[in-house]
Design a protein around this motif. Structure first.
Motif, PDB file in Angstrom:
ATOM      1  N   ARG A  46       0.828  -1.212   0.000  1.00  0.00           N
ATOM      2  CA  ARG A  46       0.000   0.000   0.000  1.00  0.00           C
ATOM      3  C   ARG A  46       0.860   1.259   0.000  1.00  0.00           C
ATOM      4  O   ARG A  46       0.547   2.251  -0.661  1.00  0.00           O
ATOM      5  CB  ARG A  46      -0.905   0.007   1.226  1.00  0.00           C
ATOM      6  CG  ARG A  46      -2.039  -0.983   1.187  1.00  0.00           C
ATOM      7  CD  ARG A  46      -3.228  -0.412   0.463  1.00  0.00           C
ATOM      8  NE  ARG A  46      -4.370  -1.320   0.532  1.00  0.00           N
ATOM      9  CZ  ARG A  46      -5.541  -1.043  -0.034  1.00  0.00           C
ATOM     10  NH1 ARG A  46      -5.713   0.100  -0.682  1.00  0.00           N
ATOM     11  NH2 ARG A  46      -6.536  -1.898   0.046  1.00  0.00           N
ATOM     12  N   LEU A  47       1.943   1.217   0.768  1.00  0.00           N
ATOM     13  CA  LEU A  47       2.810   2.382   0.894  1.00  0.00           C
ATOM     14  C   LEU A  47       3.834   2.477  -0.236  1.00  0.00           C
ATOM     15  O   LEU A  47       4.624   3.413  -0.268  1.00  0.00           O
ATOM     16  CB  LEU A  47       3.540   2.348   2.243  1.00  0.00           C
ATOM     17  CG  LEU A  47       2.646   2.423   3.481  1.00  0.00           C
ATOM     18  CD1 LEU A  47       3.482   2.307   4.753  1.00  0.00           C
ATOM     19  CD2 LEU A  47       1.847   3.728   3.495  1.00  0.00           C
ATOM     20  N   ARG A  48       3.810   1.484  -1.119  1.00  0.00           N
ATOM     21  CA  ARG A  48       4.728   1.441  -2.262  1.00  0.00           C
ATOM     22  C   ARG A  48       6.182   1.538  -1.803  1.00  0.00           C
ATOM     23  O   ARG A  48       6.935   2.449  -2.176  1.00  0.00           O
ATOM     24  CB  ARG A  48       4.406   2.570  -3.254  1.00  0.00           C
ATOM     25  CG  ARG A  48       3.002   2.435  -3.843  1.00  0.00           C
ATOM     26  CD  ARG A  48       2.698   3.512  -4.852  1.00  0.00           C
ATOM     27  NE  ARG A  48       1.355   3.349  -5.402  1.00  0.00           N
ATOM     28  CZ  ARG A  48       0.812   4.160  -6.309  1.00  0.00           C
ATOM     29  NH1 ARG A  48       1.513   5.196  -6.773  1.00  0.00           N
ATOM     30  NH2 ARG A  48      -0.408   3.936  -6.764  1.00  0.00           N
ATOM     31  N   LEU A  49       6.553   0.552  -0.999  1.00  0.00           N
ATOM     32  CA  LEU A  49       7.923   0.450  -0.486  1.00  0.00           C
ATOM     33  C   LEU A  49       8.541  -0.826  -1.046  1.00  0.00           C
ATOM     34  O   LEU A  49       8.538  -1.872  -0.401  1.00  0.00           O
ATOM     35  CB  LEU A  49       7.927   0.424   1.039  1.00  0.00           C
ATOM     36  CG  LEU A  49       7.347   1.669   1.726  1.00  0.00           C
ATOM     37  CD1 LEU A  49       7.223   1.447   3.225  1.00  0.00           C
ATOM     38  CD2 LEU A  49       8.214   2.890   1.434  1.00  0.00           C
ATOM     39  N   PRO A  50       9.058  -0.765  -2.292  1.00  0.00           N
ATOM     40  CA  PRO A  50       9.513  -1.997  -2.953  1.00  0.00           C
ATOM     41  C   PRO A  50      10.649  -2.699  -2.232  1.00  0.00           C
ATOM     42  O   PRO A  50      10.700  -3.933  -2.192  1.00  0.00           O
ATOM     43  CB  PRO A  50       9.950  -1.511  -4.346  1.00  0.00           C
ATOM     44  CG  PRO A  50      10.212  -0.052  -4.173  1.00  0.00           C
ATOM     45  CD  PRO A  50       9.249   0.415  -3.141  1.00  0.00           C
ATOM     46  N   ARG A  51      11.567  -1.953  -1.641  1.00  0.00           N
ATOM     47  CA  ARG A  51      12.689  -2.611  -0.964  1.00  0.00           C
ATOM     48  C   ARG A  51      12.208  -3.418   0.238  1.00  0.00           C
ATOM     49  O   ARG A  51      12.649  -4.543   0.460  1.00  0.00           O
ATOM     50  CB  ARG A  51      13.716  -1.566  -0.518  1.00  0.00           C
ATOM     51  CG  ARG A  51      14.477  -0.919  -1.684  1.00  0.00           C
ATOM     52  CD  ARG A  51      15.581  -0.026  -1.176  1.00  0.00           C
ATOM     53  NE  ARG A  51      16.334   0.566  -2.277  1.00  0.00           N
ATOM     54  CZ  ARG A  51      17.380   1.368  -2.123  1.00  0.00           C
ATOM     55  NH1 ARG A  51      17.791   1.686  -0.893  1.00  0.00           N
ATOM     56  NH2 ARG A  51      18.012   1.855  -3.171  1.00  0.00           N
ATOM     57  N   LEU A  52      11.314  -2.827   1.011  1.00  0.00           N
ATOM     58  CA  LEU A  52      10.780  -3.555   2.154  1.00  0.00           C
ATOM     59  C   LEU A  52       9.878  -4.697   1.706  1.00  0.00           C
ATOM     60  O   LEU A  52       9.808  -5.736   2.356  1.00  0.00           O
ATOM     61  CB  LEU A  52       9.999  -2.604   3.069  1.00  0.00           C
ATOM     62  CG  LEU A  52      10.844  -1.605   3.857  1.00  0.00           C
ATOM     63  CD1 LEU A  52       9.946  -0.679   4.670  1.00  0.00           C
ATOM     64  CD2 LEU A  52      11.818  -2.332   4.781  1.00  0.00           C
ATOM     65  N   LEU A  53       9.190  -4.492   0.573  1.00  0.00           N
ATOM     66  CA  LEU A  53       8.301  -5.530   0.064  1.00  0.00           C
ATOM     67  C   LEU A  53       9.091  -6.784  -0.315  1.00  0.00           C
ATOM     68  O   LEU A  53       8.600  -7.907  -0.184  1.00  0.00           O
ATOM     69  CB  LEU A  53       7.525  -5.009  -1.147  1.00  0.00           C
ATOM     70  CG  LEU A  53       6.361  -5.867  -1.648  1.00  0.00           C
ATOM     71  CD1 LEU A  53       5.356  -6.100  -0.527  1.00  0.00           C
ATOM     72  CD2 LEU A  53       5.675  -5.188  -2.825  1.00  0.00           C
ATOM     73  N   GLN A  54      10.333  -6.599  -0.781  1.00  0.00           N
ATOM     74  CA  GLN A  54      11.168  -7.736  -1.130  1.00  0.00           C
ATOM     75  C   GLN A  54      11.675  -8.476   0.102  1.00  0.00           C
ATOM     76  O   GLN A  54      12.079  -9.628   0.021  1.00  0.00           O
ATOM     77  CB  GLN A  54      12.361  -7.263  -1.967  1.00  0.00           C
ATOM     78  CG  GLN A  54      11.965  -6.730  -3.337  1.00  0.00           C
ATOM     79  CD  GLN A  54      13.144  -6.127  -4.083  1.00  0.00           C
ATOM     80  OE1 GLN A  54      14.256  -6.079  -3.563  1.00  0.00           O
ATOM     81  NE2 GLN A  54      12.907  -5.656  -5.302  1.00  0.00           N
ATOM     82  N   ARG A  55      11.648  -7.810   1.243  1.00  0.00           N
ATOM     83  CA  ARG A  55      12.191  -8.408   2.476  1.00  0.00           C
ATOM     84  C   ARG A  55      11.119  -8.588   3.547  1.00  0.00           C
ATOM     85  O   ARG A  55      11.417  -8.709   4.722  1.00  0.00           O
ATOM     86  CB  ARG A  55      13.309  -7.515   3.032  1.00  0.00           C
ATOM     87  CG  ARG A  55      14.485  -7.327   2.064  1.00  0.00           C
ATOM     88  CD  ARG A  55      15.497  -6.342   2.646  1.00  0.00           C
ATOM     89  NE  ARG A  55      16.682  -6.213   1.832  1.00  0.00           N
ATOM     90  CZ  ARG A  55      16.793  -5.418   0.777  1.00  0.00           C
ATOM     91  NH1 ARG A  55      15.759  -4.665   0.428  1.00  0.00           N
ATOM     92  NH2 ARG A  55      17.912  -5.360   0.083  1.00  0.00           N
ATOM     93  N   TYR A  56       9.849  -8.605   3.151  1.00  0.00           N
ATOM     94  CA  TYR A  56       8.755  -8.589   4.134  1.00  0.00           C
ATOM     95  C   TYR A  56       8.776  -9.781   5.073  1.00  0.00           C
ATOM     96  O   TYR A  56       8.252  -9.714   6.179  1.00  0.00           O
ATOM     97  CB  TYR A  56       7.405  -8.529   3.418  1.00  0.00           C
ATOM     98  CG  TYR A  56       7.002  -9.819   2.753  1.00  0.00           C
ATOM     99  CD1 TYR A  56       6.203 -10.744   3.415  1.00  0.00           C
ATOM    100  CD2 TYR A  56       7.413 -10.124   1.459  1.00  0.00           C
ATOM    101  CE1 TYR A  56       5.826 -11.931   2.822  1.00  0.00           C
ATOM    102  CE2 TYR A  56       7.053 -11.312   0.859  1.00  0.00           C
ATOM    103  CZ  TYR A  56       6.258 -12.211   1.535  1.00  0.00           C
ATOM    104  OH  TYR A  56       5.903 -13.378   0.940  1.00  0.00           O
ATOM    105  N   ALA A  57       9.371 -10.906   4.644  1.00  0.00           N
ATOM    106  CA  ALA A  57       9.365 -12.110   5.471  1.00  0.00           C
ATOM    107  C   ALA A  57      10.644 -12.290   6.280  1.00  0.00           C
ATOM    108  O   ALA A  57      10.811 -13.308   6.937  1.00  0.00           O
ATOM    109  CB  ALA A  57       9.142 -13.348   4.604  1.00  0.00           C
ATOM    110  N   GLN A  58      11.534 -11.313   6.250  1.00  0.00           N
ATOM    111  CA  GLN A  58      12.764 -11.417   7.024  1.00  0.00           C
ATOM    112  C   GLN A  58      12.497 -10.990   8.469  1.00  0.00           C
ATOM    113  O   GLN A  58      11.790 -10.010   8.718  1.00  0.00           O
ATOM    114  CB  GLN A  58      13.867 -10.569   6.396  1.00  0.00           C
ATOM    115  CG  GLN A  58      14.308 -11.077   5.019  1.00  0.00           C
ATOM    116  CD  GLN A  58      15.453 -10.271   4.437  1.00  0.00           C
ATOM    117  OE1 GLN A  58      15.935  -9.328   5.062  1.00  0.00           O
ATOM    118  NE2 GLN A  58      15.877 -10.639   3.236  1.00  0.00           N
ATOM    119  N   VAL A  59      13.065 -11.700   9.393  1.00  0.00           N
ATOM    120  CA  VAL A  59      12.778 -11.476  10.809  1.00  0.00           C
ATOM    121  C   VAL A  59      13.110 -10.055  11.260  1.00  0.00           C
ATOM    122  O   VAL A  59      12.312  -9.435  11.980  1.00  0.00           O
ATOM    123  CB  VAL A  59      13.509 -12.524  11.671  1.00  0.00           C
ATOM    124  CG1 VAL A  59      13.368 -12.201  13.159  1.00  0.00           C
ATOM    125  CG2 VAL A  59      12.954 -13.918  11.391  1.00  0.00           C
TER     126      VAL A  59
END
Length: 251
Positions: A46-59
């Motif tokens: 939603r916030l259009r944060l592609p870098r975080l979106l690629q790492r969303y499952a990292q602890v």
């Protein structure tokens, strides 16, 4: 032959319990075993944060997301309490907030179970105070626990647990709410109404945030399980008899 049999067997699902809902076994998509990574992925999208979106499952990313989410959700409640001078924030809201964003599709995190669970805890605890004559006794501390106070605490927690099961509305943080009341920390009827108002406001936050994240979060009752999760397992075979024999006997 063994190779052919192995090929014919369906591969086990990555999350056999709670498959597709995230609160099953640990997996690459859900490294904590909950659905927090799904919530984080939806918010980052939603916030259009592609870098975080690629790492969303990292602890580490999930830890930061959980920290910010907890800060915002409880911070808003605490700010409201400071402005109104009313107890809109209290200890058991913390585990409720964590449930909302860790396993939002679990039955215990549904709005119905949350509101009913906390309501049962509040009512039962106040009745326990009336029974033991402690409705105006004030808060108890560790060095001032009397037998009536012990009875009120034990009675409130036991009845809360039992009534939540009867109502089919389990919500573990309600066990803390009932002790907050039965120990006299919050024991005046106006306070208890505000307390339940705080639960309702936090539940509304959960609906908004989880829906924004694209989570199929219920507006009221928990979603019913579908498919294999609803199937009743067959009874175990009697000792000394095979499952085939038992099945044949039923026919």
């Amino acid at each position: 032959m063994n190779d052919l049999r192995d090929m014919e067997r369906p591969s086990p699902p990555s999350e056999p319990w709670g498959d597709g809902r995230g609160y099953g076994p640990i997996s690459a998509r859900h490294p904590l075993g909950g659905e927090m990574s799904d919530v984080a992925r939806g918010i980052f999208s939603r916030l259009r944060l592609p870098r975080l979106l690629q790492r969303y499952a990292q602890v580490p990313v999930l830890a930061a997301f959980s920290c910010i989410n907890g800060f915002v959700s409880i911070g808003l409640m605490a700010a409201l309490a400071a402005v109104t001078r009313e107890p809109f924030v209290f200890p058991s809201l913390g585990p409720t907030a964590f449930l909302f964003f860790y396993t939002p599709r679990a039955a215990s995190a549904a709005p119905r179970n949350t509101l009913i669970g906390h309501s049962i805890g509040v009512v039962v605890a106040y009745v326990s105070l009336l029974i033991t004559g402690l409705s105006h006794a004030g808060p108890a501390t560790a060095d001032s626990l009397t037998f009536p106070r012990v009875l009120a605490a034990a009675l409130s927690l036991g009845l809360t647990a039992g009534l939540m099961v009867l109502a089919r509305a389990p919500h573990p943080p309600a066990g803390a709410t009932t002790l907050i009341v039965s120990l006299g920390i919050l024991d005046r009827p106006p306070m208890l109404i505000v307390l339940l108002g705080g639960v309702a406001l936090l539940t509304l936050q959960a609906i908004v945030i989880n829906r924004l994240a694209g989570i199929d979060y219920p507006l009221w009752a928990p979603r019913r399980a579908r498919g294999a999760e609803d199937e009743t397992p067959p009874p175990p075979a009697a000792p000394g008899r095979s499952a085939v024999t038992v099945t044949g006997a039923r026919r």
